[in-house]
Design a protein around this motif. Structure first.
Motif, PDB file in Angstrom:
ATOM      1  N   ARG A   1      29.858   1.773  -3.633  1.00 53.93           N
ATOM      2  CA  ARG A   1      31.678   1.112  -4.409  1.00 53.93           C
ATOM      3  C   ARG A   1      32.315   0.768  -2.881  1.00 53.93           C
ATOM      4  O   ARG A   1      33.016  -0.227  -2.417  1.00 53.93           O
ATOM      5  N   THR A   2      32.819   1.959  -2.148  1.00 50.29           N
ATOM      6  CA  THR A   2      34.307   2.236  -1.253  1.00 50.29           C
ATOM      7  C   THR A   2      32.965   1.392   0.038  1.00 50.29           C
ATOM      8  O   THR A   2      33.692   0.781   0.667  1.00 50.29           O
TER       9      THR A   2
ATOM     10  N   ARG B   1      34.238  -6.449   1.950  1.00 49.28           N
ATOM     11  CA  ARG B   1      34.710  -7.436   1.035  1.00 49.28           C
ATOM     12  C   ARG B   1      36.134  -7.710   1.885  1.00 49.28           C
ATOM     13  O   ARG B   1      36.716  -8.751   1.826  1.00 49.28           O
ATOM     14  N   GLU B   2      36.922  -6.884   1.814  1.00 52.08           N
ATOM     15  CA  GLU B   2      38.578  -6.799   2.468  1.00 52.08           C
ATOM     16  C   GLU B   2      38.174  -7.049   3.978  1.00 52.08           C
ATOM     17  O   GLU B   2      39.600  -7.413   4.636  1.00 52.08           O
TER      18      GLU B   2
ATOM     19  N   ASP C   1      29.971  -6.112 -10.083  1.00 57.11           N
ATOM     20  CA  ASP C   1      30.056  -5.120  -8.960  1.00 57.11           C
ATOM     21  C   ASP C   1      29.544  -4.059  -9.726  1.00 57.11           C
ATOM     22  O   ASP C   1      28.305  -3.266  -8.882  1.00 57.11           O
ATOM     23  N   GLU C   2      30.234  -3.689 -10.552  1.00 53.77           N
ATOM     24  CA  GLU C   2      30.356  -2.279 -10.747  1.00 53.77           C
ATOM     25  C   GLU C   2      28.355  -1.982 -11.763  1.00 53.77           C
ATOM     26  O   GLU C   2      27.792  -1.176 -11.864  1.00 53.77           O
TER      27      GLU C   2
ATOM     28  N   LEU D   1      31.429  -1.088   0.116  1.00 49.14           N
ATOM     29  CA  LEU D   1      30.975  -3.575  -0.749  1.00 49.14           C
ATOM     30  C   LEU D   1      32.702  -3.011  -0.677  1.00 49.14           C
ATOM     31  O   LEU D   1      32.346  -4.194  -0.204  1.00 49.14           O
ATOM     32  N   ARG D   2      33.504  -2.223  -0.720  1.00 47.37           N
ATOM     33  CA  ARG D   2      34.677  -2.690  -0.770  1.00 47.37           C
ATOM     34  C   ARG D   2      35.637  -2.984   0.101  1.00 47.37           C
ATOM     35  O   ARG D   2      36.399  -3.885   0.980  1.00 47.37           O
ATOM     36  N   TYR D   3      34.647  -2.255   1.292  1.00 43.12           N
ATOM     37  CA  TYR D   3      35.108  -2.626   3.106  1.00 43.12           C
ATOM     38  C   TYR D   3      34.999  -3.549   3.647  1.00 43.12           C
ATOM     39  O   TYR D   3      35.194  -3.723   3.889  1.00 43.12           O
TER      40      TYR D   3
ATOM     41  N   SER E   1      30.506   6.156  -5.918  1.00 47.93           N
ATOM     42  CA  SER E   1      31.671   5.731  -5.578  1.00 47.93           C
ATOM     43  C   SER E   1      31.145   5.779  -3.228  1.00 47.93           C
ATOM     44  O   SER E   1      32.287   4.695  -3.903  1.00 47.93           O
TER      45      SER E   1
ATOM     46  N   TYR F   1      38.036   4.180   6.757  1.00 46.16           N
ATOM     47  CA  TYR F   1      37.905   3.930   5.540  1.00 46.16           C
ATOM     48  C   TYR F   1      36.845   4.582   4.645  1.00 46.16           C
ATOM     49  O   TYR F   1      37.489   4.827   3.239  1.00 46.16           O
TER      50      TYR F   1
END
Length: 211
Positions: free
Chosen positions: A94-95, A101-102, A187-188, A97-99, A91, A74
């Motif tokens: 961000r990635t 969450r998903e 988040d940002e 954090l997004r991992y 970036s 990922y």
């Protein structure tokens, strides 16, 4: 043909066990999970669990290896990027954090790992992930993108731990922020605050060149 069907059935059983173990470990952690619960969820015998994984530690390690492989795939684009710019580290955060969450099951297993997971497995996973992530931070430091007065590993841990806290302690963080008279950021905005903590000041000089 019969042997081929048997091999396929064994592989299907192994995958069902891993999927069931991931759910049970996420729910109850290492010590709170019973092998019989995994077998029941997977629809297999406890003997098949031992055939594939020998015991609960082997199964816990296999689930961790699976989650780590998914995580590394990922984040591979941001961790392995050759050229760094001002957005490279944001970036990556961000990635990261997004991992989480998903993949809430992986996030819960990671929290359980800190609380009650076997030490050897935790150490192995830590080395595997940090050996990939710390070099990115060092390169960003050498490029003048991140502060160089802290060890690269500590910079990584500051950013990573803040993201983790942002996800698992939302109530506490929201109370702390709102009691101070501010609104909970998105988040940002939160990522920008992290960068303010770890990035180089405008007056600082790069300590080297991007490798």
């Amino acid at each position: 043909m019969k042997e081929a069907r048997s091999a396929i059935a064994l592989q299907a059983g192994r995958e069902a066990i891993l999927a069931a173990a991931r759910i049970e470990f996420a729910k109850s952690g290492f010590h709170g999970t019973k092998m019989r619960d995994i077998a029941q969820r997977a629809g297999v015998s406890q003997g098949l669990l031992h055939h594939h994984f020998q015991g609960k530690e082997g199964l816990w390690s296999a689930v961790g290896e699976q989650a780590s492989a998914e995580f590394l795939t990922y984040v591979s684009n941001v961790v392995g990027q050759e050229t760094l710019d001002a957005d490279s580290v944001p970036s990556a955060i961000r990635t990261y954090l997004r991992y989480w969450r998903e993949h809430p099951d992986a996030f819960r297993i990671n929290l359980w790992r800190l609380l009650d997971g076997p030490t050897d497995e935790r150490k192995s996973r830590s080395l595997s992930l940090n050996e990939r992530a710390v070099p990115l931070i060092k390169r960003a430091q050498h490029s003048g993108l991140l502060r160089a007065d802290m060890p690269a590993g500590l910079v990584l841990c500051v950013a990573g731990s803040l993201v983790q806290f942002w996800l698992h302690s939302r109530i506490e963080m929201q109370d702390a922020i709102e009691i101070g008279g501010e609104k909970m950021p998105d988040d940002e905005t939160f990522i920008r605050h992290i960068m303010q903590l770890i990035q180089s000041s405008p007056a600082s000089e790069p300590s080297g060149k991007d490798g």
